[in-house]
Design a protein around this motif. Structure first.
Motif, PDB file in Angstrom:
ATOM      1  N   GLY A 132       0.796  -1.217   0.000  1.00  0.00           N
ATOM      2  CA  GLY A 132       0.000   0.000   0.000  1.00  0.00           C
ATOM      3  C   GLY A 132       0.828   1.266   0.000  1.00  0.00           C
ATOM      4  N   THR A 133       2.114   1.135   0.258  1.00  0.00           N
ATOM      5  CA  THR A 133       3.015   2.300   0.224  1.00  0.00           C
ATOM      6  C   THR A 133       4.077   2.070  -0.842  1.00  0.00           C
ATOM      7  N   LYS A 134       4.958   1.138  -0.609  1.00  0.00           N
ATOM      8  CA  LYS A 134       6.015   0.849  -1.590  1.00  0.00           C
ATOM      9  C   LYS A 134       5.540  -0.127  -2.665  1.00  0.00           C
ATOM     10  N   TYR A 135       4.715  -1.094  -2.287  1.00  0.00           N
ATOM     11  CA  TYR A 135       4.266  -2.127  -3.220  1.00  0.00           C
ATOM     12  C   TYR A 135       2.739  -2.160  -3.292  1.00  0.00           C
ATOM     13  N   ASP A 136       2.221  -2.402  -4.502  1.00  0.00           N
ATOM     14  CA  ASP A 136       0.792  -2.645  -4.653  1.00  0.00           C
ATOM     15  C   ASP A 136       0.443  -4.049  -4.185  1.00  0.00           C
ATOM     16  N   ALA A 137       1.347  -4.976  -4.431  1.00  0.00           N
ATOM     17  CA  ALA A 137       1.112  -6.376  -4.102  1.00  0.00           C
ATOM     18  C   ALA A 137       2.442  -7.046  -3.788  1.00  0.00           C
ATOM     19  N   GLY A 138       2.348  -8.237  -3.232  1.00  0.00           N
ATOM     20  CA  GLY A 138       3.542  -9.036  -2.976  1.00  0.00           C
ATOM     21  C   GLY A 138       3.291 -10.464  -3.410  1.00  0.00           C
ATOM     22  N   ILE A 139       4.292 -11.084  -3.983  1.00  0.00           N
ATOM     23  CA  ILE A 139       4.225 -12.508  -4.296  1.00  0.00           C
ATOM     24  C   ILE A 139       5.579 -13.105  -3.973  1.00  0.00           C
ATOM     25  N   SER A 140       5.591 -14.033  -3.007  1.00  0.00           N
ATOM     26  CA  SER A 140       6.866 -14.553  -2.556  1.00  0.00           C
ATOM     27  C   SER A 140       6.656 -15.846  -1.777  1.00  0.00           C
ATOM     28  N   SER A 141       5.901 -16.769  -2.367  1.00  0.00           N
ATOM     29  CA  SER A 141       5.599 -18.040  -1.711  1.00  0.00           C
ATOM     30  C   SER A 141       4.992 -17.822  -0.333  1.00  0.00           C
ATOM     31  N   GLN A 150      -4.515 -11.179   9.117  1.00  0.00           N
ATOM     32  CA  GLN A 150      -4.816 -10.042   9.977  1.00  0.00           C
ATOM     33  C   GLN A 150      -4.066  -8.792   9.516  1.00  0.00           C
ATOM     34  N   GLU A 151      -2.980  -9.003   8.773  1.00  0.00           N
ATOM     35  CA  GLU A 151      -2.150  -7.892   8.318  1.00  0.00           C
ATOM     36  C   GLU A 151      -2.399  -7.515   6.864  1.00  0.00           C
ATOM     37  N   ALA A 152      -2.899  -8.461   6.069  1.00  0.00           N
ATOM     38  CA  ALA A 152      -3.034  -8.230   4.629  1.00  0.00           C
ATOM     39  C   ALA A 152      -4.158  -9.083   4.073  1.00  0.00           C
ATOM     40  N   ASN A 153      -4.617  -8.731   2.879  1.00  0.00           N
ATOM     41  CA  ASN A 153      -5.514  -9.607   2.135  1.00  0.00           C
ATOM     42  C   ASN A 153      -4.655 -10.594   1.353  1.00  0.00           C
ATOM     43  N   MET A 154      -5.055 -11.868   1.363  1.00  0.00           N
ATOM     44  CA  MET A 154      -4.301 -12.908   0.683  1.00  0.00           C
ATOM     45  C   MET A 154      -5.220 -13.618  -0.305  1.00  0.00           C
ATOM     46  N   ILE A 155      -4.765 -13.751  -1.548  1.00  0.00           N
ATOM     47  CA  ILE A 155      -5.569 -14.368  -2.595  1.00  0.00           C
ATOM     48  C   ILE A 155      -4.885 -15.670  -3.018  1.00  0.00           C
ATOM     49  N   SER A 156      -5.569 -16.787  -2.809  1.00  0.00           N
ATOM     50  CA  SER A 156      -4.966 -18.103  -3.000  1.00  0.00           C
ATOM     51  C   SER A 156      -4.891 -18.513  -4.465  1.00  0.00           C
ATOM     52  N   VAL A 267      -0.392 -11.257  -1.930  1.00  0.00           N
ATOM     53  CA  VAL A 267      -0.818 -10.390  -0.829  1.00  0.00           C
ATOM     54  C   VAL A 267      -0.983  -8.952  -1.312  1.00  0.00           C
ATOM     55  N   VAL A 268      -1.992  -8.280  -0.759  1.00  0.00           N
ATOM     56  CA  VAL A 268      -2.189  -6.843  -0.974  1.00  0.00           C
ATOM     57  C   VAL A 268      -2.551  -6.232   0.372  1.00  0.00           C
ATOM     58  N   ALA A 269      -2.501  -4.924   0.459  1.00  0.00           N
ATOM     59  CA  ALA A 269      -2.788  -4.244   1.723  1.00  0.00           C
ATOM     60  C   ALA A 269      -4.189  -4.580   2.221  1.00  0.00           C
ATOM     61  N   LYS A 270      -4.374  -4.539   3.531  1.00  0.00           N
ATOM     62  CA  LYS A 270      -5.645  -4.917   4.138  1.00  0.00           C
ATOM     63  C   LYS A 270      -6.797  -4.044   3.647  1.00  0.00           C
ATOM     64  N   ASP A 271      -6.522  -2.773   3.376  1.00  0.00           N
ATOM     65  CA  ASP A 271      -7.594  -1.889   2.917  1.00  0.00           C
ATOM     66  C   ASP A 271      -7.737  -1.855   1.391  1.00  0.00           C
ATOM     67  N   LEU A 275      -8.391  -3.943  -5.203  1.00  0.00           N
ATOM     68  CA  LEU A 275      -7.271  -4.616  -5.852  1.00  0.00           C
ATOM     69  C   LEU A 275      -7.322  -6.113  -5.575  1.00  0.00           C
ATOM     70  N   ALA A 276      -7.671  -6.499  -4.347  1.00  0.00           N
ATOM     71  CA  ALA A 276      -7.788  -7.919  -4.020  1.00  0.00           C
ATOM     72  C   ALA A 276      -8.838  -8.589  -4.903  1.00  0.00           C
ATOM     73  N   ALA A 277      -9.973  -7.908  -5.095  1.00  0.00           N
ATOM     74  CA  ALA A 277     -11.044  -8.459  -5.931  1.00  0.00           C
ATOM     75  C   ALA A 277     -10.598  -8.600  -7.382  1.00  0.00           C
ATOM     76  N   ALA A 278      -9.851  -7.627  -7.876  1.00  0.00           N
ATOM     77  CA  ALA A 278      -9.370  -7.684  -9.260  1.00  0.00           C
ATOM     78  C   ALA A 278      -8.380  -8.829  -9.441  1.00  0.00           C
ATOM     79  N   ILE A 279      -7.468  -8.990  -8.503  1.00  0.00           N
ATOM     80  CA  ILE A 279      -6.482 -10.072  -8.589  1.00  0.00           C
ATOM     81  C   ILE A 279      -7.179 -11.421  -8.471  1.00  0.00           C
ATOM     82  N   GLN A 280      -8.152 -11.521  -7.565  1.00  0.00           N
ATOM     83  CA  GLN A 280      -8.913 -12.761  -7.451  1.00  0.00           C
ATOM     84  C   GLN A 280      -9.576 -13.112  -8.782  1.00  0.00           C
ATOM     85  N   ALA A 281     -10.222 -12.131  -9.398  1.00  0.00           N
ATOM     86  CA  ALA A 281     -10.910 -12.370 -10.674  1.00  0.00           C
ATOM     87  C   ALA A 281      -9.923 -12.780 -11.760  1.00  0.00           C
TER      88      ALA A 281
END
Length: 316
Positions: A132-141, A150-156, A267-271, A275-281
């Protein structure tokens, strides 16, 4: 799986990036280590990284419409990844380009959303705090856990497990059911790092010798020190173990079965719910048309692909 849990899965490696030294503190044979995320086999050859062309993917307009305006207008998805964990994410043979099945997956997601993807290498524990600040998302296993959610939204999108590796032939006759008194190499911040500490405490509580834990900042160093003999066992995600076995030319082997299988996700920011919905789709589109399996198959992990992308799925 990282603890910060991180990763799980199966296939063999030594992922040495251009910046992770070939000569480590352990006694290792640097002549067999590559700088491209691969390890040369005993005959001097190394395996080239697979490649996936995201330009072959068509934009899913419905998924793209879910993007937040700032990302859609910029046309770029900035992604943090700890590029030291082959075959999921590591630096290619040119010494600068991130490659791996996580990298191919997020590029496929970006293409589905009509976005360019910019991968930025990062320390694993620093990725989620910078969402949400430096990165829009994270992917790292990233293994999906209640604590992380509790810290982020996670899309499986992937299911993987943990595994052990030893020198070929298991010369020290290691029992995977008891690592008390054994020297075990892990990457710092992984689920395996957290779990081996618990196993060590259990050893001591039972009156046994503690596990001798060797922690490394990169998975490359952990693998290299197993090959070099400083460690007796390496503990990592199963795809990492499998890839290591392959890339070291059979100098190491998996010990026992894969265990503790769990989903991994982007992973994306909790708020960042849009973006989480778009990545899920986007992930669901890639699952439905077979592209995700194709991407993962290139790295020997096609069987790990999930059929349904979920935001913050229930985990046991």
């Amino acid at each position: 799986m990282r603890s910060t849990p991180r990763k799980l899965s199966l296939t063999g490696l030594v992922a040495l990036t251009a910046t992770s030294a070939l000569l480590l503190t352990a006694c290792t044979d640097a002549s067999q280590s590559g700088t491209d995320g691969s390890t040369a086999s005993t005959d001097g050859e190394s395996s080239a990284a697979p490649s996936f062309d995201p330009s072959t993917i068509e934009v899913d307009e419905a998924a793209a419409a879910l993007l937040p305006e700032d990302i859609a207008s910029a046309g770029v998805l900035t992604v943090g990844s700890n590029t030291e964990y082959a075959p999921a994410e590591f630096i290619g043979e040119d010494g600068q380009t991130p490659v791996g099945f996580d990298i191919d997956t997020i590029k496929a997601v970006g293409a589905t959303l009509g976005l360019e993807v910019e991968i930025q290498s990062a320390d694993f524990p620093a990725i989620i705090p910078a969402l949400g600040t430096k990165y829009d998302a994270g992917i790292s296993s990233f293994t999906i856990t209640e604590e992380r959610m509790q810290e982020a939204n996670m899309i499986s999108f992937l299911n993987a497990g943990s595994a052990y590796a030893v020198a070929s032939g298991n010369p020290d006759d290691i029992d995977p059911e008891s690592l008390c008194g054994v020297t075990v190499a892990v990457q710092t911040g992984t689920i395996q790092d957290e779990d081996i500490a618990v196993q060590s405490e259990e050893c001591e509580a039972a009156g046994e010798e503690a596990v001798d834990i060797l922690q490394y900042e990169s998975q490359a160093d952990a693998t290299t020190n197993l090959v070099g003999g400083k460690a007796q066992v390496m503990y990592a995600d199963s795809p990492v173990i499998g890839y290591a076995v392959e890339q070291t030319g059979g100098q190491i082997e998996q010990l026992g079965d894969v265990f503790d299988a769990a989903p991994q996700g982007i992973v994306v920011a909790k708020d960042a719910t849009d973006l989480a919905a778009a990545i899920q789709a986007a992930l669901q589109t890639l699952m439905d048309d077979g592209t995700l399996v194709e991407v993962l198959d290139g790295w020997g992990s096609g069987d790990a692909a999930l059929e349904t992308a979920e935001i913050n799925p229930s985990v046991g």
